[in-house]
Design a protein around this motif. Sequence first.
Motif, PDB file in Angstrom:
ATOM      1  N   VAL A  59       0.939  -1.283   0.259  1.00 48.45           N
ATOM      2  CA  VAL A  59       0.022   0.158  -0.088  1.00 48.45           C
ATOM      3  C   VAL A  59       1.381   0.902   0.075  1.00 48.45           C
ATOM      4  N   ALA A  60       0.627   1.889  -1.422  1.00 54.11           N
ATOM      5  CA  ALA A  60       2.208   3.315  -0.884  1.00 54.11           C
ATOM      6  C   ALA A  60       0.603   4.139  -1.129  1.00 54.11           C
ATOM      7  N   THR A  61       0.686   5.763  -0.280  1.00 55.22           N
ATOM      8  CA  THR A  61       0.058   6.406   0.115  1.00 55.22           C
ATOM      9  C   THR A  61       0.482   8.231  -0.501  1.00 55.22           C
ATOM     10  N   ASP A  62      -0.576   8.610  -0.888  1.00 57.10           N
ATOM     11  CA  ASP A  62      -0.124  10.598  -0.814  1.00 57.10           C
ATOM     12  C   ASP A  62      -0.883  11.106   0.646  1.00 57.10           C
ATOM     13  N   LEU A  63       0.408  11.612   1.955  1.00 52.61           N
ATOM     14  CA  LEU A  63       0.607  11.944   3.055  1.00 52.61           C
ATOM     15  C   LEU A  63      -1.083  13.032   2.755  1.00 52.61           C
ATOM     16  N   ARG A  64      -1.949  13.599   3.637  1.00 53.06           N
ATOM     17  CA  ARG A  64      -2.446  15.024   3.079  1.00 53.06           C
ATOM     18  C   ARG A  64      -1.361  16.202   3.223  1.00 53.06           C
ATOM     19  N   GLY A  65      -2.329  16.537   2.636  1.00 55.47           N
ATOM     20  CA  GLY A  65      -1.615  17.703   1.945  1.00 55.47           C
ATOM     21  C   GLY A  65      -0.520  17.593   0.543  1.00 55.47           C
ATOM     22  N   TYR A  66      -0.474  15.857   0.199  1.00 58.29           N
ATOM     23  CA  TYR A  66       0.903  15.659  -0.446  1.00 58.29           C
ATOM     24  C   TYR A  66       0.262  14.935  -1.731  1.00 58.29           C
ATOM     25  N   GLY A  67      -0.267  15.114  -2.961  1.00 55.20           N
ATOM     26  CA  GLY A  67       0.139  14.561  -3.971  1.00 55.20           C
ATOM     27  C   GLY A  67      -1.428  14.153  -4.400  1.00 55.20           C
ATOM     28  N   GLU A  68      -2.570  13.343  -4.247  1.00 52.02           N
ATOM     29  CA  GLU A  68      -3.736  14.143  -4.479  1.00 52.02           C
ATOM     30  C   GLU A  68      -4.384  13.315  -3.296  1.00 52.02           C
ATOM     31  N   SER A  69      -3.529  13.230  -2.307  1.00 49.71           N
ATOM     32  CA  SER A  69      -4.983  13.476  -1.115  1.00 49.71           C
ATOM     33  C   SER A  69      -5.591  15.284  -0.903  1.00 49.71           C
ATOM     34  N   ALA A  70      -6.008  14.436   0.499  1.00 52.05           N
ATOM     35  CA  ALA A  70      -7.296  15.999   0.551  1.00 52.05           C
ATOM     36  C   ALA A  70      -6.182  17.378   1.214  1.00 52.05           C
ATOM     37  N   ARG A  71      -6.427  17.856   1.259  1.00 50.47           N
ATOM     38  CA  ARG A  71      -5.693  19.655   1.838  1.00 50.47           C
ATOM     39  C   ARG A  71      -6.481  19.837   2.669  1.00 50.47           C
ATOM     40  N   PRO A  72      -6.448  19.790   3.689  1.00 50.44           N
ATOM     41  CA  PRO A  72      -7.680  20.292   4.895  1.00 50.44           C
ATOM     42  C   PRO A  72      -6.353  21.263   5.321  1.00 50.44           C
ATOM     43  N   ALA A  73      -7.787  21.602   6.465  1.00 52.85           N
ATOM     44  CA  ALA A  73      -7.236  23.239   7.525  1.00 52.85           C
ATOM     45  C   ALA A  73      -6.670  23.677   8.011  1.00 52.85           C
ATOM     46  N   ASP A  74      -6.348  24.332   8.070  1.00 56.35           N
ATOM     47  CA  ASP A  74      -4.539  24.202   9.146  1.00 56.35           C
ATOM     48  C   ASP A  74      -4.390  24.023  10.181  1.00 56.35           C
ATOM     49  N   GLY A  75      -5.907  24.502  10.676  1.00 60.78           N
ATOM     50  CA  GLY A  75      -5.682  23.886  12.574  1.00 60.78           C
ATOM     51  C   GLY A  75      -5.381  24.383  13.233  1.00 60.78           C
ATOM     52  N   GLU A  76      -5.474  24.638  14.768  1.00 58.76           N
ATOM     53  CA  GLU A  76      -4.811  25.402  15.657  1.00 58.76           C
ATOM     54  C   GLU A  76      -3.325  24.256  16.099  1.00 58.76           C
ATOM     55  N   ASN A  77      -2.421  26.187  15.822  1.00 62.04           N
ATOM     56  CA  ASN A  77      -1.005  25.859  16.336  1.00 62.04           C
ATOM     57  C   ASN A  77      -0.659  24.612  15.484  1.00 62.04           C
ATOM     58  N   HIS A  78      -1.166  24.534  13.728  1.00 64.47           N
ATOM     59  CA  HIS A  78      -1.257  23.773  11.932  1.00 64.47           C
ATOM     60  C   HIS A  78      -1.475  21.902  12.864  1.00 64.47           C
ATOM     61  N   ALA A  79      -2.057  22.060  13.597  1.00 63.03           N
ATOM     62  CA  ALA A  79      -2.126  21.232  13.848  1.00 63.03           C
ATOM     63  C   ALA A  79      -2.856  20.140  12.842  1.00 63.03           C
ATOM     64  N   GLY A  80      -3.779  20.090  11.779  1.00 60.22           N
ATOM     65  CA  GLY A  80      -3.889  19.917  10.672  1.00 60.22           C
ATOM     66  C   GLY A  80      -3.188  19.120  10.408  1.00 60.22           C
ATOM     67  N   TYR A  81      -1.465  19.007  10.042  1.00 55.75           N
ATOM     68  CA  TYR A  81      -0.306  18.528   9.259  1.00 55.75           C
ATOM     69  C   TYR A  81       0.820  18.203  10.533  1.00 55.75           C
ATOM     70  N   ALA A  82      -0.083  17.816  11.521  1.00 56.00           N
ATOM     71  CA  ALA A  82       1.475  17.336  12.628  1.00 56.00           C
ATOM     72  C   ALA A  82       1.303  16.177  12.286  1.00 56.00           C
ATOM     73  N   PHE A  83       2.374  15.232  12.348  1.00 52.56           N
ATOM     74  CA  PHE A  83       2.501  14.165  11.654  1.00 52.56           C
ATOM     75  C   PHE A  83       1.503  13.414  13.207  1.00 52.56           C
ATOM     76  N   ARG A  84       1.113  13.259  14.028  1.00 55.68           N
ATOM     77  CA  ARG A  84       0.048  12.701  14.354  1.00 55.68           C
ATOM     78  C   ARG A  84      -1.221  12.938  13.818  1.00 55.68           C
ATOM     79  N   ALA A  85      -1.797  13.338  13.519  1.00 56.86           N
ATOM     80  CA  ALA A  85      -2.490  13.821  11.933  1.00 56.86           C
ATOM     81  C   ALA A  85      -2.614  13.332  11.049  1.00 56.86           C
ATOM     82  N   MET A  86      -0.988  12.708  10.289  1.00 58.25           N
ATOM     83  CA  MET A  86      -0.778  12.402   9.214  1.00 58.25           C
ATOM     84  C   MET A  86      -0.547  11.093   9.766  1.00 58.25           C
ATOM     85  N   ALA A  87      -0.138  10.705  10.330  1.00 59.97           N
ATOM     86  CA  ALA A  87       0.376   8.660  11.250  1.00 59.97           C
ATOM     87  C   ALA A  87      -1.598   8.244  11.252  1.00 59.97           C
ATOM     88  N   ALA A  88      -1.976   9.281  12.232  1.00 64.44           N
ATOM     89  CA  ALA A  88      -3.727   8.770  12.196  1.00 64.44           C
ATOM     90  C   ALA A  88      -4.439   8.027  10.972  1.00 64.44           C
TER      91      ALA A  88
END
Length: 301
Positions: A59-88
Motif C-alpha cells: 500500500v503506497a499513499t499520498d500524505l495529507r496535503g501531498y499528491g492527490e490526497s486532501a488538503r485540510p484546514a491548517d488547524g490551531e497551531n498547525h495541528a491539521g498537518y501534524a505528524f500525529r494527524a498524518m499517522a492517524a
Amino acid sequence: MPEAFTPFDLPVGDPADGVTIHGVRGGDGPPVLLLHGFPQSHAMWGPLAADLARDHTVVATDLRGYGESARPADGENHAGYAFRAMAADQAEVMTSLGFDTFAVVGHDRGARVTHRMLLDHPARVTRAALLDILPTAYVYDHVDRALATAYYHWFFFIQPADLPERLIAGDPVGYLHSLLGGWGSGLDAHPAEALAGYERAFADPAARHAMMEDYRAGASIDLEHDAASAAAGERIAVPTLVLWGGRGVVGANAESPLEVWRRAAADPALVTGRALEGAGHFLVDEQPGVTTAAVREFLDG
C-alpha cells in the motif's frame, strides 16, 4: 507505479473535515505501507513497490496535503498537518483495507510520520524502515552552521503564511527542481513520469501551502508531541531499519544516525542500518536496487 496496482481514495477522520487519502494497492502477502516524503508522492516508490508486490501486499499513499490526497484546514497551531494527524490517517487507511498490523517504510517526511506512528499506534506496526532522516527533535536541538545551510528550507518554510508561499510562486517548478536536485542528489535521478506528477502538485498554490504547513507543524506542535512522548517514556519497540545516503546530509551529522536512532528505541538492539554509498537524500530514486534489497532483507528477516 506498476500498472497492476489499484488506486483508491479513502475517507479518514471526522467526516465533517472531508479528508480523503489517495493511494494505490498491489500484490498479495504480508502488508507493508509505503510513505513518501517532501516534495514527492507515492509515485516515488515505483521500483521498490514492484519488487515487494511479488510476495507482499503493498500500500503506497499520498500524505495529507501531498499528491492527490486532501488538503485540510491548517488547524490551531498547525495541528491539521501534524505528524500525529498524518499517522492517524495512515492507520485508518490500513484499517479500512483490512489490516490490523503491518510493516511501514517511510522516507523523509513519511519517515517522520512513521516515527510518530510507532509512538501513537505501537500495536499496529510490526517493523519499520526509516529512510534518510534523524528525529525531528534531535535536528532542532543540534542545529549548527552546516545543518542550517543544508536544511535552510526548514527555517524558510516555517515563516508565517503566506510569505514563503508568495516567494516560491515566482518560479515554483524551478524551485522544485532545485530541491529534487539537492541534498546530495541530482534531478536526473527522478523518473520522468514521477517528476511530472511532482511538478503538477507543486504548481498548485494550495498544495504548496499544505507542504509549508507540514514544516510549520514540524517546528511547533510536532515538537510538543515529541516532548510529551519523551516525558512519558515512549520509545520505538519494534525492529527498525535505518538507511541514509552516503553523500547526503544525514550521514554528515556529527553522530552516526544509527546511534541517534538507537537512543530512541526501548532496546538499542532493535535498530539496525547503514549508509548507502553513491546516494544522496533520494535513496529509492538514486539506488533503487540497493535500497530495495536492503528493505526486502529487513522485511523478510
